[in-house]
Each structure stands twice: as structure tokens, then as C-alpha cells.
Design a protein around this motif. Structure first.
Motif, PDB file in Angstrom:
ATOM      1  N   LYS A  17       1.047  -1.417   0.130  1.00  0.00           N
ATOM      2  CA  LYS A  17       0.235  -0.015  -0.314  1.00  0.00           C
ATOM      3  C   LYS A  17       0.961   1.133  -0.209  1.00  0.00           C
ATOM      4  CE  LYS A  17      -4.137   2.175   2.712  1.00  0.00           C
ATOM      5  NZ  LYS A  17      -4.497   2.497   3.898  1.00  0.00           N
ATOM      6  N   ASP A  18       2.166   1.272   1.043  1.00  0.00           N
ATOM      7  CA  ASP A  18       2.827   2.516   1.074  1.00  0.00           C
ATOM      8  C   ASP A  18       3.245   2.671  -0.359  1.00  0.00           C
ATOM      9  OD1 ASP A  18       2.108   3.091   3.117  1.00  0.00           O
ATOM     10  OD2 ASP A  18       4.169   1.825   4.055  1.00  0.00           O
ATOM     11  N   GLY A  20       2.417   2.567  -3.050  1.00  0.00           N
ATOM     12  CA  GLY A  20       0.951   2.542  -4.313  1.00  0.00           C
ATOM     13  C   GLY A  20       0.589   1.424  -5.055  1.00  0.00           C
ATOM     14  N   THR A  22      -2.581  -1.450  -5.744  1.00  0.00           N
ATOM     15  CA  THR A  22      -3.619  -1.273  -6.064  1.00  0.00           C
ATOM     16  C   THR A  22      -4.230  -1.906  -4.893  1.00  0.00           C
ATOM     17  OG1 THR A  22      -4.294  -2.920  -7.915  1.00  0.00           O
ATOM     18  CG2 THR A  22      -3.599  -0.371  -8.191  1.00  0.00           C
ATOM     19  N   LEU A  52       6.742   3.051 -11.710  1.00  0.00           N
ATOM     20  CA  LEU A  52       6.786   4.574 -10.795  1.00  0.00           C
ATOM     21  C   LEU A  52       7.876   5.024 -10.955  1.00  0.00           C
ATOM     22  CD1 LEU A  52       6.064   2.762  -6.850  1.00  0.00           C
ATOM     23  CD2 LEU A  52       4.785   4.568  -8.024  1.00  0.00           C
TER      24      LEU A  52
END
Length: 79
Positions: A17-18, A20, A22, A52
Motif C-alpha cells: 500500500k505504501d 502505491g 492497488t 513508478l
């Protein structure tokens, strides 16, 4: 043991989650973990990392454009 009861799973999910990822990507990663498919996990993470990095480079080019405009404005102001 449910993922929310497994400290390792919680840590991995939080890290995803950190980073990014989904919810869908995190679920896929955990399913691959359960099936023992580390190679697919690495591919999934590498793909996200590449995405990213492309965003980072795109934004760096935008920052460079702004820096150039600021420089041009300051140079013109000094004339």
C-alpha cells in the motif's frame, strides 16, 4: 490464519500500500505468496517499480521545464 491475524501478511500488505500498489495488485501478490510463486511476485513488483520510475522521470522532465522558465525569468529580470 487470516491475513489480518498474520503479522507478516499485514506488514507485506502495508508495504505494498505504501508503495502505491492497488488493492487488486496486493491481492494478486498475496495469492502468489500463497501459491509459492515467487518469480511471478518479483515480476509484479518489478512492473510496478518500472511504472513508478517512468512517472518519476516524467515529473522530473516537468520540473526541469519549470526550472528553465524560472531561470529565463530571473535572467530577463536582471537585464
Amino acid at each position: 490464519m487470516a491475513q489480518n491475524e498474520n503479522p507478516y501478511a499485514y506488514t507485506v500488505l502495508q508495504n505494498l500500500k505504501d508503495a502505491g500498489c492497488t488493492d487488486e495488485m496486493a491481492e494478486m501478490f498475496m495469492a502468489l505468496q500463497d501459491s509459492g510463486d515467487g518469480e511471478q511476485q518479483r515480476r509484479l513488483l518489478s512492473g510496478h517499480r518500472k511504472h513508478l520510475l517512468e512517472k518519476l522521470h516524467r515529473n522530473q522532465r516537468r520540473i526541469d521545464c519549470l526550472d528553465y522558465l524560472i531561470y529565463q525569468m530571473e535572467t530577463k529580470k536582471e537585464e
